[in-house]
Design an enzyme around this catalytic site. Structure first.
Site, short mmCIF file in Angstrom:
data_model
loop_
_atom_site.label_atom_id
_atom_site.label_comp_id
_atom_site.label_asym_id
_atom_site.label_seq_id
_atom_site.Cartn_x
_atom_site.Cartn_y
_atom_site.Cartn_z
N VAL A 134 0.96 -1.28 0.07
CA VAL A 134 -0.14 -0.26 0.03
C VAL A 134 0.68 1.31 -0.02
O VAL A 134 1.77 1.52 1.07
CB VAL A 134 -0.97 -0.01 1.44
CG1 VAL A 134 -1.70 1.37 1.18
CG2 VAL A 134 -1.82 -1.29 1.23
N GLU A 191 0.12 1.50 -16.23
CA GLU A 191 0.12 0.15 -16.85
C GLU A 191 -0.30 0.37 -18.32
O GLU A 191 -1.21 1.38 -18.72
CB GLU A 191 -1.01 -0.67 -16.09
CG GLU A 191 -0.55 -0.98 -14.58
CD GLU A 191 0.30 -2.13 -14.47
OE1 GLU A 191 0.74 -2.83 -15.16
OE2 GLU A 191 0.97 -1.97 -13.18
N LYS A 206 -6.06 -2.12 -2.15
CA LYS A 206 -5.21 -1.45 -0.82
C LYS A 206 -6.00 -1.00 0.30
O LYS A 206 -5.58 -1.19 1.32
CB LYS A 206 -4.54 -0.17 -1.53
CG LYS A 206 -3.43 -0.63 -2.62
CD LYS A 206 -3.03 0.61 -3.35
CE LYS A 206 -1.90 0.35 -4.55
NZ LYS A 206 -1.81 1.26 -5.63
#
Ligand SMILES: NC(=O)c1ccc[n+]([C@@H]2O[C@H](COP(=O)([O-])OP(=O)(O)OC[C@H]3O[C@@H](n4cnc5c(N)ncnc54)[C@H](OP(=O)(O)O)[C@@H]3O)[C@@H](O)[C@H]2O)c1
Length: 432
Positions: A134, A191, A206
């Site tokens: 996280v 990404e 998270k």
């Protein structure tokens, strides 16, 4: 014990940097720890190639299969940096089942297999640490776990995803969400497939890890409301900034309640308008932050880089160091308890709301929208209609007075069923 043996699974972005730092900082780590942290094994599909690239000595055993390493390597401490779910889960359960310490940065593994992973650690009397999972290099988990031991954490509001924060904050500077995403991809931190980020699911995983750490219970993915930023447009960002003095952030929130031993939590991830003077509005670009609300210490904000090889490897190494220190000190592994975690509905939460609708140019359409809000007990603070000529539909922006989330959602459902209202819309909570 003059040396502790470390094995690393996964030599990708984070794994390579972790191994590099482990070796480069060998002398400092030894001085601080009073013992050497010795890399004895690595596992990766390309282990031989990566070992050559990293200049690893022949004494480091190379495995192609992480599970093989989990079963056979003579290590005190294993590090999982594979990514994904199935292979890391088999690896983690094997390591913990042997009673060995495990460090992971894998939020997906923890969010989806929390009961199994923490259960295996408990059963094996094994240590488990996951700071890197996280907010990358920001030491939020250790702070939440230890620094408020004499206090009570009431809740957290976090910006936990760098890609969406980059898109939203670059949007404030006039860039379209599409161009901001492209820019983030070119810069190498978004990404190629950003679906998990844009949909809020990355932040939600998270949030599960944070809830698990604070309560000991499992905040199961899919059981709490998660909204991504897909519907947020340049128009919303401009309206927020210019008309309301607000910034838009993807905010992941937890509010803790319940009794000792029987925790309850309210969880949500949603694009949220925050006043420009609010600390979360100052978090821009790919940075992450966690605002922690406590009973005695008040509000504290943790801020920094939430991802990347350096920040994440820094968090992983910190975990390795702390677990190694505990092993050397002969401390028993923390006896975490598995708790049932009750979820409280966020429907009762009160705030103002922003709503953008596309409304067909028909007589009485606005009156019907106002009626739907009024019938649900939601009153309008301001309404703005864009004067775009030559279009069949016009964007209508509504700001409500404070209302419960449940009431607002009921009104929204009815509004979207009106013939004059198109399905595309954007709804956001406005943080006080
Ligand atoms: N990158 C970040 O900024 C960041 C930040 C915070 C947390 N994390 C977490 O850290 C972990 C690692 O991330 P990363 O970015 O370093 O991933 P990555 O670059 O994809 O590296 C993973 C490495 O593990 C190898 N691997 C995966 N499964 C394997 C298997 N079953 N057998 C053998 N080798 C296997 C991969 O090989 P192949 O390439 O051949 O599959 C690759 O070399 C993830 O859980 C991620 O969520 C990453």
């Amino acid at each position: 014990m003059n040396a502790l043996n470390v094995a690393v699974a996964g030599l990708g972005t984070v794994g390579r940097e972790t191994v590099r730092l482990l070796r480069a900082r060998r002398a400092e780590l030894k001085e601080h720890l009073g013992a050497e942290l010795r890399l004895v094994a690595v596992a990766d599909r390309g282990a031989a190639r990566e070992a050559r690239g990293l200049g690893l000595p022949a004494s480091v055993a190379l495995y192609r299969d992480p599970l093989d390493m989990a079963r056979r390597a003579e290590a005190d401490l294993f590090v999982e940096l594979l990514g994904g779910l199935d292979a890391p889960k088999r690896f983690a359960l094997s390591v913990l089942g042997r009673g060995k310490a495990l460090v992971t940065a894998n939020k997906r593994l923890l969010a989806h297999a929390w009961p199994e992973i923490t259960g295996a650690a408990r059963a094996g009397g094994a240590r488990l640490a996951f700071e890197g999972s996280v907010a990358g290099g920001i030491p939020v988990l250790r702070a939440l776990e230890l620094s408020f031991s004499g206090d009570r954490v009431l809740g957290v509001d976090g910006i936990l995803n760098g890609t969406t924060n980059y898109i939203l904050s670059r949007g404030e500077e006039g860039l379209s969400p599409q161009d901001a995403l492209k820019e983030a991809q070119i810069l190498g931190f978004a990404e190629k497939d950003p679906a998990m980020d844009l949909s809020g699911q990355d932040a939600a995983q998270k949030l599960s890890v944070l809830a698990g750490l604070v309560t000991g219970g499992w905040l199961k993915p899919g059981t709490f409301p998660v909204t991504g930023i897909e519907a947020v447009s340049s128009r919303d960002l401009t309206f927020a900034r210019e008309r309301l003095g607000m910034a838009v952030r993807l905010v992941a929130s937890l509010r803790f309640s319940g009794k000792p031993g029987a925790p309850a939590v309210e969880a949500s991830v949603a694009p949220t308008m925050v006043p420009m003077g609010h600390p979360l509005a100052a978090v821009r670009r790919q940075y992450n932050a966690l605002l922690v609300h406590t009973a005695s210490a008040g509000d504290l904000m943790f801020y920094g880089k939430g991802a990347g090889a350096g920040p994440t490897a820094s968090a992983v190494l910190a975990d390795v160091f702390v677990l190694a220190r505990d092993i050397r000190g002969g401390l028993p592994a923390a006896a975490s308890t598995a708790r049932r975690l009750a979820l409280t509905s966020p429907d009762h939460a009160i705030s103002s709301y922003y709503l953008r609708l596309e409304v067909l140019d028909r007589p009485g359409a606005l009156a019907r929208i106002a009626d739907a809000l009024a019938d649900a007990g939601v009153s309008i603070a301001a309404i703005h209609q864009d004067q775009t000529s030559g279009r069949r539909s016009v964007p209508v922006m509504i700001v409500t007075h404070r209302a419960s989330r449940g009431a607002f959602n009921n009104a929204l459902k009815r509004i979207l069923s009106l013939a004059a209202v198109k399905p595309e819309h954007c709804a956001m909570r406005i943080m006080a």
